[in-house]
Design a protein around this motif. Structure first.
Motif, PDB file in Angstrom:
ATOM      1  N   ALA A  30      41.985  35.437  51.525  1.00  0.00           N
ATOM      2  CA  ALA A  30      42.099  36.875  51.752  1.00  0.00           C
ATOM      3  C   ALA A  30      41.387  37.653  50.650  1.00  0.00           C
ATOM      4  CB  ALA A  30      43.569  37.294  51.825  1.00  0.00           C
ATOM      5  N   PHE A  31      41.605  37.265  49.386  1.00  0.00           N
ATOM      6  CA  PHE A  31      40.968  37.978  48.278  1.00  0.00           C
ATOM      7  C   PHE A  31      39.450  37.821  48.323  1.00  0.00           C
ATOM      8  CE2 PHE A  31      39.092  38.010  44.059  1.00  0.00           C
ATOM      9  CZ  PHE A  31      39.486  39.260  43.595  1.00  0.00           C
ATOM     10  N   SER A  32      38.983  36.597  48.584  1.00  0.00           N
ATOM     11  CA  SER A  32      37.536  36.356  48.604  1.00  0.00           C
ATOM     12  C   SER A  32      36.855  37.207  49.667  1.00  0.00           C
ATOM     13  CB  SER A  32      37.264  34.870  48.853  1.00  0.00           C
ATOM     14  OG  SER A  32      37.783  34.084  47.805  1.00  0.00           O
ATOM     15  N   ALA A  33      37.455  37.281  50.835  1.00  0.00           N
ATOM     16  CA  ALA A  33      36.879  38.098  51.909  1.00  0.00           C
ATOM     17  C   ALA A  33      36.880  39.573  51.518  1.00  0.00           C
ATOM     18  CB  ALA A  33      37.663  37.883  53.203  1.00  0.00           C
ATOM     19  N   ALA A  34      37.976  40.031  50.892  1.00  0.00           N
ATOM     20  CA  ALA A  34      38.061  41.432  50.477  1.00  0.00           C
ATOM     21  C   ALA A  34      37.038  41.740  49.386  1.00  0.00           C
ATOM     22  CB  ALA A  34      39.470  41.744  49.978  1.00  0.00           C
ATOM     23  N   ALA A  35      36.824  40.798  48.465  1.00  0.00           N
ATOM     24  CA  ALA A  35      35.849  41.006  47.390  1.00  0.00           C
ATOM     25  C   ALA A  35      34.439  41.134  47.949  1.00  0.00           C
ATOM     26  CB  ALA A  35      35.922  39.848  46.392  1.00  0.00           C
ATOM     27  N   VAL A  36      34.104  40.273  48.907  1.00  0.00           N
ATOM     28  CA  VAL A  36      32.776  40.341  49.532  1.00  0.00           C
ATOM     29  C   VAL A  36      32.620  41.664  50.284  1.00  0.00           C
ATOM     30  CG1 VAL A  36      31.302  39.318  51.310  1.00  0.00           C
ATOM     31  CG2 VAL A  36      32.508  37.847  49.683  1.00  0.00           C
ATOM     32  N   THR A  37      33.651  42.075  50.997  1.00  0.00           N
ATOM     33  CA  THR A  37      33.614  43.340  51.721  1.00  0.00           C
ATOM     34  C   THR A  37      33.423  44.522  50.765  1.00  0.00           C
ATOM     35  OG1 THR A  37      35.042  42.478  53.474  1.00  0.00           O
ATOM     36  CG2 THR A  37      34.906  44.874  53.260  1.00  0.00           C
ATOM     37  N   ALA A  38      34.032  44.426  49.571  1.00  0.00           N
ATOM     38  CA  ALA A  38      33.905  45.481  48.569  1.00  0.00           C
ATOM     39  C   ALA A  38      32.544  45.472  47.888  1.00  0.00           C
ATOM     40  CB  ALA A  38      35.014  45.348  47.533  1.00  0.00           C
ATOM     41  N   GLY A  39      31.759  44.422  48.129  1.00  0.00           N
ATOM     42  CA  GLY A  39      30.418  44.361  47.559  1.00  0.00           C
ATOM     43  C   GLY A  39      30.308  43.555  46.291  1.00  0.00           C
ATOM     44  N   PHE A  40      31.345  42.779  45.951  1.00  0.00           N
ATOM     45  CA  PHE A  40      31.316  41.987  44.727  1.00  0.00           C
ATOM     46  C   PHE A  40      31.012  40.528  45.035  1.00  0.00           C
ATOM     47  CE2 PHE A  40      34.439  45.399  43.473  1.00  0.00           C
ATOM     48  CZ  PHE A  40      33.571  46.053  42.607  1.00  0.00           C
ATOM     49  N   GLY A  41      30.233  39.899  44.134  1.00  0.00           N
ATOM     50  CA  GLY A  41      29.880  38.498  44.312  1.00  0.00           C
ATOM     51  C   GLY A  41      30.555  37.568  43.340  1.00  0.00           C
ATOM     52  N   ALA A  42      31.099  38.105  42.227  1.00  0.00           N
ATOM     53  CA  ALA A  42      31.709  37.254  41.211  1.00  0.00           C
ATOM     54  C   ALA A  42      32.727  38.051  40.402  1.00  0.00           C
ATOM     55  CB  ALA A  42      30.638  36.683  40.277  1.00  0.00           C
ATOM     56  N   VAL A  43      33.636  37.330  39.749  1.00  0.00           N
ATOM     57  CA  VAL A  43      34.631  37.966  38.883  1.00  0.00           C
ATOM     58  C   VAL A  43      34.898  37.062  37.698  1.00  0.00           C
ATOM     59  CG1 VAL A  43      36.579  36.982  40.166  1.00  0.00           C
ATOM     60  CG2 VAL A  43      36.933  39.015  38.759  1.00  0.00           C
ATOM     61  N   HIS A  44      35.081  37.679  36.550  1.00  0.00           N
ATOM     62  CA  HIS A  44      35.478  36.959  35.340  1.00  0.00           C
ATOM     63  C   HIS A  44      36.780  37.587  34.859  1.00  0.00           C
ATOM     64  CE1 HIS A  44      34.792  34.409  31.805  1.00  0.00           C
ATOM     65  NE2 HIS A  44      35.307  35.400  31.109  1.00  0.00           N
ATOM     66  N   ALA A  45      37.870  36.817  34.858  1.00  0.00           N
ATOM     67  CA  ALA A  45      39.184  37.321  34.465  1.00  0.00           C
ATOM     68  C   ALA A  45      39.554  36.784  33.085  1.00  0.00           C
ATOM     69  CB  ALA A  45      40.232  36.901  35.484  1.00  0.00           C
ATOM     70  N   VAL A  46      40.036  37.681  32.227  1.00  0.00           N
ATOM     71  CA  VAL A  46      40.383  37.327  30.845  1.00  0.00           C
ATOM     72  C   VAL A  46      41.834  37.726  30.589  1.00  0.00           C
ATOM     73  CG1 VAL A  46      39.774  37.619  28.412  1.00  0.00           C
ATOM     74  CG2 VAL A  46      38.008  37.820  30.176  1.00  0.00           C
ATOM     75  N   PRO A  47      42.657  36.818  30.073  1.00  0.00           N
ATOM     76  CA  PRO A  47      44.055  37.176  29.812  1.00  0.00           C
ATOM     77  C   PRO A  47      44.180  38.181  28.673  1.00  0.00           C
ATOM     78  CG  PRO A  47      43.571  35.014  28.900  1.00  0.00           C
ATOM     79  CD  PRO A  47      42.361  35.426  29.684  1.00  0.00           C
ATOM     80  N   MET A  48      45.120  39.096  28.786  1.00  0.00           N
ATOM     81  CA  MET A  48      45.466  40.012  27.706  1.00  0.00           C
ATOM     82  C   MET A  48      46.695  39.423  27.029  1.00  0.00           C
ATOM     83  SD  MET A  48      44.828  43.666  29.614  1.00  0.00           S
ATOM     84  CE  MET A  48      45.731  44.541  28.345  1.00  0.00           C
ATOM     85  N   ARG A  49      46.472  38.835  25.874  1.00  0.00           N
ATOM     86  CA  ARG A  49      47.511  38.026  25.257  1.00  0.00           C
ATOM     87  C   ARG A  49      47.720  38.419  23.809  1.00  0.00           C
ATOM     88  NH1 ARG A  49      45.959  32.274  26.326  1.00  0.00           N
ATOM     89  NH2 ARG A  49      44.419  32.714  24.700  1.00  0.00           N
ATOM     90  N   LEU A  50      48.984  38.522  23.416  1.00  0.00           N
ATOM     91  CA  LEU A  50      49.352  38.746  22.025  1.00  0.00           C
ATOM     92  C   LEU A  50      50.163  37.542  21.578  1.00  0.00           C
ATOM     93  CD1 LEU A  50      49.494  40.656  19.550  1.00  0.00           C
ATOM     94  CD2 LEU A  50      51.674  41.476  20.470  1.00  0.00           C
ATOM     95  N   ARG A  51      49.581  36.784  20.662  1.00  0.00           N
ATOM     96  CA  ARG A  51      50.184  35.522  20.252  1.00  0.00           C
ATOM     97  C   ARG A  51      50.431  34.646  21.486  1.00  0.00           C
ATOM     98  NH1 ARG A  51      52.850  39.488  17.210  1.00  0.00           N
ATOM     99  NH2 ARG A  51      52.096  39.590  15.070  1.00  0.00           N
ATOM    100  N   GLU A  52      51.676  34.308  21.757  1.00  0.00           N
ATOM    101  CA  GLU A  52      51.973  33.432  22.883  1.00  0.00           C
ATOM    102  C   GLU A  52      52.395  34.198  24.132  1.00  0.00           C
ATOM    103  OE1 GLU A  52      51.303  30.230  22.657  1.00  0.00           O
ATOM    104  OE2 GLU A  52      50.629  30.712  20.619  1.00  0.00           O
TER     105      GLU A  52
END
Length: 241
Positions: A103-125
């Motif tokens: 579902a997400f992949s189809a929605a991303a393509v429909t939105a015009g995006f080809g790739a995503v890089h996700a980075v955690p927002m982390r403080l210590r552990e």
């Protein structure tokens, strides 16, 4: 160019980190600066609330915000997985992961995006959310930009917590509650402006933000005035072409 943009970005972000800073405005600023400094096409920020649920608190564009909301509603996608694993996650193309997040992949393509890089927002552990970078092209960020993205995520986390030492969850929960309450208020104000001024949601947000910055006001306070009807909404269009 990357070094120059990055230097300007960190100077601007540091200037925003004052005692009375607006966390929601800070998150939107960071999303915008991720786009300019990293050369991505859009960015979004997810934070977890005190009930353990992720919420969208910042995005550089309306289509990125809608895609993030879609992911949360369907409870599947790389950004959510990044938060749960506390590890960076790159999808350089949405053809293969469709079996994993259809579902997400189809929605991303429909939105015009080809790739995503996700980075955690982390403080210590403790992981409090994820910074998500979208590109139109099917490509990864590359090692240098990926390291910079991690630094940007660290800045976002520290900025949210105002550089205070967190000894437990109470302060963190209060910061997140404030940011999320403001986010809801801003969405309500965008809806009011979109209806009254006959503009789309993206332009409505631009008007809110421009007025807040021009008058050195918190974005959430301007949104509250719009929702309460204590501000003439035509004032927000003054000087705008």
């Amino acid at each position: 160019m990357l070094v120059e943009n990055l230097a300007e970005t960190f100077v601007e972000l540091a200037d925003t980190l004052v005692a009375d800073f607006d966390p929601v405005e800070f998150m939107h600023l960071l999303a915008d600066r991720c786009v300019t400094a990293l050369g991505v096409d859009a960015a979004g920020i997810l934070l977890v609330d005190d009930q353990g649920e992720l919420q969208v608190v910042g995005a550089s564009s309306e289509r990125a915000r809608v895609l993030e909301l879609f992911e949360l509603q369907h409870r599947q996608g790389p950004c959510m997985e990044c938060y749960l694993s506390s590890e960076p996650l790159t999808v350089a193309g949405f053809s293969e992961p469709r079996q994993r997040w259809p579902a997400f992949s189809a929605a991303a393509v429909t939105a015009g995006f080809g790739a995503v890089h996700a980075v955690p927002m982390r403080l210590r552990e403790q992981t409090v959310g994820a910074l998500n970078l979208f590109t139109v092209a099917d490509s990864a960020l590359g090692d240098t930009r990926a390291r910079v993205a991690r630094a940007m995520a660290d800045v976002a986390t520290i900025g949210l917590l105002q550089s205070q030492v967190i000894s437990g969850r109470e302060l963190l929960a209060e910061q997140l509650r404030h940011a999320l309450r403001s986010r809801v208020l801003i969405e309500q104000a965008k809806g009011v402006l979109a209806e009254r001024l006959q503009v789309d949601m993206g332009e409505a947000f631009d008007l809110l933000r421009h007025h807040a910055r021009s008058n050195r006001l918190h974005l959430s306070l301007v949104a509250q005035d719009v929702v309460d009807g204590t501000i003439d909404t035509t004032v927000l269009t003054a000087g705008r072409s």
